[in-house]
Design a protein around this motif. Sequence first.
Motif, PDB file in Angstrom:
ATOM      1  N   HIS A 101       0.842  -1.196   0.000  1.00  0.00           N
ATOM      2  CA  HIS A 101       0.000   0.000   0.000  1.00  0.00           C
ATOM      3  C   HIS A 101       0.877   1.247   0.000  1.00  0.00           C
ATOM      4  CE1 HIS A 101      -2.803   3.063   1.197  1.00  0.00           C
ATOM      5  NE2 HIS A 101      -2.246   3.208   2.377  1.00  0.00           N
TER       6      HIS A 101
ATOM      7  N   HIS B  87       1.075   4.539   1.232  1.00  0.00           N
ATOM      8  CA  HIS B  87       0.446   5.329   2.297  1.00  0.00           C
ATOM      9  C   HIS B  87       0.604   6.833   2.034  1.00  0.00           C
ATOM     10  CE1 HIS B  87      -0.334   5.899   6.835  1.00  0.00           C
ATOM     11  NE2 HIS B  87      -0.157   7.101   6.334  1.00  0.00           N
ATOM     12  N   GLY B  88      -0.544   7.496   1.870  1.00  0.00           N
ATOM     13  CA  GLY B  88      -0.538   8.942   1.636  1.00  0.00           C
ATOM     14  C   GLY B  88      -0.717   9.328   0.178  1.00  0.00           C
TER      15      GLY B  88
ATOM     16  N   HIS C 135      -6.427   6.978  10.073  1.00  0.00           N
ATOM     17  CA  HIS C 135      -5.782   7.141   8.775  1.00  0.00           C
ATOM     18  C   HIS C 135      -6.808   6.874   7.687  1.00  0.00           C
ATOM     19  CE1 HIS C 135      -3.205   6.727   5.342  1.00  0.00           C
ATOM     20  NE2 HIS C 135      -3.369   5.424   5.249  1.00  0.00           N
TER      21      HIS C 135
ATOM     22  N   HIS D 120      -7.206   6.463   3.320  1.00  0.00           N
ATOM     23  CA  HIS D 120      -6.516   6.295   2.041  1.00  0.00           C
ATOM     24  C   HIS D 120      -7.018   7.321   1.020  1.00  0.00           C
ATOM     25  CE1 HIS D 120      -5.248   1.802   2.697  1.00  0.00           C
ATOM     26  NE2 HIS D 120      -5.177   2.495   3.815  1.00  0.00           N
TER      27      HIS D 120
HETATM   28 CU    CU Z   1      -2.712   4.408   3.767  1.00  0.00          CU
END
Ligand code: CU
Length: 509
Positions: free
Chosen positions: A122, A124-125, A418, A420
């Motif tokens: 993944h 992330h960000g 968090h 996505h």
């Molecule tokens: Cu993420």
Amino acid sequence: MPTRRRRVVRVLIGVVVGVLVLGGGLAVGAWTLTRPTDTVGEVTFANPLAVPPLAPSRLDDRGRRVFDLVAQQGRRDFGGDGRMTATAGFGGDFLGPTLRAKRGEQVRVNVVNMLGEETNVHWHGMHLPARMDGGPHQMVRPGATWSPTWQVDQPAATLWYHPHPHGATEDQVYRGLAGMFLLDDDREAALPLPRTYGVDDVPVIVQDRSFSGSGQFDKTRNAFAGIGVLGDTLLVNGTVGPYLDVRTERVRLRLLNASTARTYDFGLSDDRPFALVGTDGGLLARTTRLTRVRLSPGERAEIVVDVRPGERPTLRSTPPDLGIGGLSRRSAGGADRFDVLQLRAADTLAPAPPVPDELVPTDRLDPGAAATTRRLEFRGRGINGQSMRMDRIDFAATRDSTEVWEVTNADGTPHNFHVHDVQFQLLSVDGAPPPPELGGWKDTIFLPPHRPMRIVLRFTDHSDPNLPYMYHCHLLWHEDSGMMGQFVVVDPGQAPGRPPAHADHGDHD
Ligand code: CU
Ligand code: C2O
Ligand code: CU
């Protein structure tokens, strides 16, 4: 009093005293067992900080920047004492190379699974289509290759990558599967900031681990906390007891908390102020001078530290404010202190320009334009009373719309949040304006108990009614245990579909 009644009273008193003694004993026991970890002054800083190599890339015939990432098992001698720890990494034994791309570029990453079990990666960000996101719906079988491709279209930032298999994220990240993904753009490049990778612009990936007697990673959970694994040894870029040779007057540290459960409060040993220039999603509008920055799992901060010739300040983590007290604070690591990284300034330092006050102009998202306000309550092992299900889409957001989410930790223990696909802006913390360090683009925030965090998000570019993005607690044990939900981004007027019954297993372009 008749003897019988007296006997009953005596038994009752005995029971009460017994309960008190037992309870007191348990409390004392718990207090002792949760004795804070404190490594300040104990770390010898005998090892040069490892800097993850920049991942090589090539341009393919369609002009795409192509990277290869091979997830594999490994073994590493962390302590230098010959005991080999079983690990995992990308293209190596532990962690992975730093991927780097520029805004506007089309990237493609060949994720090759040589781990011997299912995994995925993944970003992330990253703002990208759901089918490229590397969430639990994009699993890669052992031996298979998954090659997501997308156009980088977001500001310069310190992002990262890690596996995201539902139920096994904590395990795979703990073993070492993680790395940084740096994004560049013209605005950042025009600023007088340190940017020579590995020299005055340095990744600082902080992870806590415990080691068993035989030198293996020890994943015993703290019985009193329920937040996951808290280790007593810090690794920075995989290095135990690291130092960094600094040859310039200013050094930019890209701090990433890649720990599975621990929250840190980073600062310098002499409390000198540093310049906070960036957070999760990129540079701040204005430089903020601070002496501490708190990072919960998954969060990033870019700081610039001034050094004088010959000195050796230490990056340190002091007890983070977790918004809780007593035993829960201690058992969640809220009383722990760590020496993290020693900065060793050379006797002569190359000059570096001062950090500018103004960084990048940042548009504020307008909460008044929000199409919807959603409430997400984190409690127990679920969100809004529900545990994550792969085949349930929790809600749909509409492409090109703005939403306000009110995210609350309804437990007495720490969580974080968090999401996505997007970077969001924090509107308020328990009704008050956010502190400057939380004023920029964020994809992960700490959730202190019982203090609603209002955020504003805008969904653009990518939609897919069937394939969801995740939102979750980034304390990875919580995430694995179901504190995660799924949303899709649909086109205006489009109805959400159904996630595929089985994860897509790659093997195609
Ligand atoms: Cu993420
Ligand atoms: Cu860093 Cu959904 O994860
Ligand atoms: Cu949590």
